[in-house]
Design an enzyme around this catalytic site. Structure first.
Site: not given
Length: 132
Positions: A20, A28, A99, A121-123
């Site tokens: 948990h 990316d 970021h 920014y594909a994270n």
């Protein structure tokens, strides 16, 4: 042979070891991998596999309580913004941070899954929930 869930043994192992609030990053191909954090590199070519392909696969096999995205995606990646809205509507708490903060937080992850994604920014940092 494993029939359900992840066939990638490293992803399956990491998901099975999550407790948990532990975190996992799906990144990316440009996100820096912090020293000491395991990198599961599934990239094959530019955009293969894509960020959303990997994210959808992980979400199908992993209970997520909270997701963290870079706030810059609002200006630079409409597809990520759309996914943020979908996740928020599915009762996953969503947070957006600068970021630089995202990169600092990625140091605490159990692992980073590096995709072939090439859009900005594909994270995401996924925090484990509990299934009970």
């Amino acid at each position: 042979m494993k029939k359900l869930g992840h066939l990638n043994r490293d992803i399956a192992r990491v998901l099975a070891s999550m407790g948990h609030t532990d975190s996992l990053v799906i990144a990316d191909c440009g996100l820096p991998i912090p020293e000491g954090v395991e990198c599961i590199d599934v990239s094959l070519a530019l955009n293969v596999p894509g960020f959303f392909d990997v994210l959808d696969s992980v979400l199908a096999d992993f209970k997520v309580e909270r997701a963290v995205f870079a706030s810059e995606s609002a200006e630079h990646n409409a597809a990520v913004v759309e996914r943020i809205a979908q996740m928020a509507s599915s009762k996953i708490e969503v947070e957006q941070v600068p970021h630089e903060t995202f990169k600092q937080r990625s140091r605490e992850a159990k692992a980073i899954i590096r995709t072939g994604e090439c859009s900005p920014y594909a994270n995401v940092i996924l925090h484990s929930g509990v299934i009970f």
